[in-house]
Design an enzyme around this catalytic site. Structure first.
Site, PDB file in Angstrom:
ATOM      1  N   ASP A 270     -37.983  31.278 163.505  1.00 52.81           N
ATOM      2  CA  ASP A 270     -36.972  31.964 164.315  1.00 52.81           C
ATOM      3  C   ASP A 270     -35.953  32.707 163.446  1.00 52.81           C
ATOM      4  O   ASP A 270     -35.164  32.079 162.739  1.00 52.81           O
ATOM      5  CB  ASP A 270     -36.255  30.945 165.209  1.00 52.81           C
ATOM      6  CG  ASP A 270     -35.356  31.610 166.235  1.00 52.81           C
ATOM      7  OD1 ASP A 270     -35.492  32.829 166.461  1.00 52.81           O
ATOM      8  OD2 ASP A 270     -34.498  30.911 166.827  1.00 52.81           O
TER       9      ASP A 270
ATOM     10  N   ASP B  25     -35.824  40.045 166.353  1.00 57.53           N
ATOM     11  CA  ASP B  25     -35.873  38.613 166.643  1.00 57.53           C
ATOM     12  C   ASP B  25     -37.304  38.117 166.828  1.00 57.53           C
ATOM     13  O   ASP B  25     -37.979  38.504 167.776  1.00 57.53           O
ATOM     14  CB  ASP B  25     -35.059  38.349 167.912  1.00 57.53           C
ATOM     15  CG  ASP B  25     -34.940  36.866 168.235  1.00 57.53           C
ATOM     16  OD1 ASP B  25     -35.158  36.032 167.326  1.00 57.53           O
ATOM     17  OD2 ASP B  25     -34.624  36.539 169.391  1.00 57.53           O
TER      18      ASP B  25
END
Ligand SMILES: *[C@@H]1O[C@H](CO)[C@@H](O)[C@H](O)[C@H]1NC(C)=O
Ligand SMILES: *[C@@H]1O[C@H](CO)[C@@H](O)[C@H](O)[C@H]1NC(C)=O
Ligand SMILES: *[C@@H]1O[C@H](CO)[C@@H](O)[C@H](O)[C@H]1NC(C)=O
Ligand SMILES: *[C@@H]1O[C@H](CO)[C@@H](O)[C@H](O)[C@H]1NC(C)=O
Ligand SMILES: *[C@@H]1O[C@H](CO)[C@@H](O)[C@H](O)[C@H]1NC(C)=O
Ligand SMILES: *[C@@H]1O[C@H](CO)[C@@H](O)[C@H](O)[C@H]1NC(C)=O
Ligand SMILES: *[C@@H]1O[C@H](CO)[C@@H](O)[C@H](O)[C@H]1NC(C)=O
Length: 400
Positions: free
Chosen positions: A92, A272
């Site tokens: 992440d 992201d």
């Protein structure tokens, strides 16, 4: 036992590199597994938007339904402790805490030490709370990171069939995640590898590939620099944006157009790996929807188009530092082999561009998520506070 704690996870400033290096060695390459979950249909745009709301601090609801792990996840095996236990962690770039214990329990060894802090991170579509430890973390055999701070979950929601998160976002995102040390930062694995002199740059690069294989190790993280075998041409760098709130993340400025039609001009947002789709502000999405002729599909939440409309689909252009990154029509199509995995019908055509859920001009106009990153190599450089992009052998792939 530990007391209940509510911390503010997403209020932070990005900071640059810290310690001065002693010795600089080689890059570290970590293979990623791509997992396709066909078990349960999941509403991806809703999960992505829940994450956006949380990032903007607009949501107080935690763990409502879907977690970070959706139809497709990129995970890495990370060893913790001595002797090590291997944990499977979601990669992440939108958060910076690394933690374990969601599925497989943490096994303390003689290298485990509790820091005296609790830790909590809320992801919008999931969360975890636990104890902050230091332990030996090993990404690649022989290159251990001693005393890496990691979270050990006591409770987590929204994480199934994964053990936690490998957070490689800007370290400022960890500010406010600890208790009682609420303003202490938690150095990421990238920060520590750099400080230790194990890698030559405070940089991590991400290689994702289009998603229609199952479980094959096709993604790759490179710590310390870039892996030139994974991209074509040059890496184009852009400074992390100064516009808030995008600047707390791997935020960039870009223009987006569909064919010759402008969707976003001088806009700010971020990149992201924890967002599945490529999201654009609601007003830009309305123009995109109109131009493509797409209809919102209730089952998947995605735009669906006909074969004729696919024939007429234009490219999406991302103008970053005056370089055009072209997302082809095929790149805008959800991999058809995964239609049923997200609750769609096998013979429909769904688009991977989604509605961000708020209008443009609020400092967060887009998120270039996994579907963008499967077409472009990306570089996250804390040393120079910049993000880089390059084309790949998959940029023009027609796999979808
Ligand atoms: C920790 O345990 C491992 C194996 O159980 C052992 O090899 C190592 O020497 C121990 N380290 C310390 C500092 O006690
Ligand atoms: C797939 O998703 C379902 C529902 O979220 C979950 O119960 C299951 O464990 C997941 N399987 C894998 C392999 O991720
Ligand atoms: C917490 O703060 C104390 C006092 O400033 C410090 O000694 C300690 O190292 C900090 N712990 C962490 C985990 O940041
Ligand atoms: C953490 O955030 C607080 C509040 O915004 C700020 O005062 C503090 O300087 C930050 N800490 C670090 C280490 O950046
Ligand atoms: C992916 O692999 C898992 C486990 O091997 C299997 O259950 C699932 O059906 C596979 N999915 C696809 C799309 O092949
Ligand atoms: C939708 O497209 C039509 C024709 O292409 C155009 O006339 C109309 O203004 C568009 N509407 C929006 C909201 O963009
Ligand atoms: C992709 O295709 C376009 C149009 O055919 C071409 O201009 C571009 O150079 C190609 N990009 C890559 C990375 O192959």
């Amino acid at each position: 036992m530990f007391p209940a704690a509510t911390l503010t996870a997403f209020v932070a400033l990005a900071i640059g590199a810290s310690a001065s290096p002693v010795k600089r060695d080689s890059l570290i390459t970590l293979q990623l597994a791509k997992t396709v979950n066909t078990t349960v249909p999941q509403h991806i745009p809703a999960a992505d938007r829940a994450r956006v709301k949380r990032l903007l601090g607009k949501s107080t609801s935690v763990g409502v339904g879907v977690g970070l792990n959706q139809a497709v996840t990129y995970t890495a095996n990370v060893d913790v402790g001595s002797p090590p236990t291997t944990y499977n962690l979601i990669v992440d770039t939108g958060s910076a805490n690394t933690w374990v214990g969601a599925d497989k329990s943490y096994t303390p060894t003689n290298t485990s030490k509790w820091t005296g802090n609790l830790v909590e991170v809320i992801y919008g579509s999931g969360s975890f709370i636990g104890n902050e430890y230091t332990d030996t973390v090993t990404l690649v055999e022989g290159l251990a990171i001693p005393n890496q701070m990691i979270g050990v979950a006591v409770d987590s929601t929204g994480f199934t069939a994964v053990d936690g998160v490998l957070g490689i976002g800007p370290v400022g995102l960890t500010n406010g995640t600890l208790l009682p040390n609420t303003t202490s930062l938690v150095p990421t694995v990238t920060n520590n590898l750099f400080t230790l002199g194990t890698i030559p740059g405070n940089i991590v690069s991400v290689s994702f590939v289009p998603a229609n294989e199952n479980g094959t190790a096709t993604g790759e993280l490179t710590f310390g620099g870039t892996d030139s075998t994974k991209f074509t041409g040059d890496v184009v760098y852009t400074p992390v944006t100064t516009v808030s709130p995008a600047n707390h993340y791997w935020g960039i400025n870009q223009d987006v157009s569909y064919g010759s039609q402008s969707l976003l001009l001088g806009s700010s947002g971020f990149v992201d790996t924890g967002t599945t789709l490529t999201l654009i502000a609601s007003d830009a999405f309305a123009v995109y929807q109109n131009a493509t002729g797409g209809i919102l599909d209730i089952m998947t939440g995605l735009l669906t188009i006909t074969e004729d409309q696919l024939t007429n689909l234009q490219s999406l252009y991302f103008n970053i530092e005056n370089t055009m990154f072209e997302m082809t029509p095929n790149a805008q199509v959800w991999p058809r082999s995964l239609n049923t995995a997200i609750g769609g019908s096998a013979d429909s055509i769904y688009l991977v561009v989604g509605d961000l859920g708020q209008s443009s001009g609020q400092g967060l106009d887009f998120i270039n998520g996994m579907t963008f990153l499967e077409r472009f190599y990306s570089v996250y450089d804390s040393e120079n506070t910049r993000v880089g992009f390059a084309t790949t052998p998959f940029t023009n792939a027609t796999t979808n």
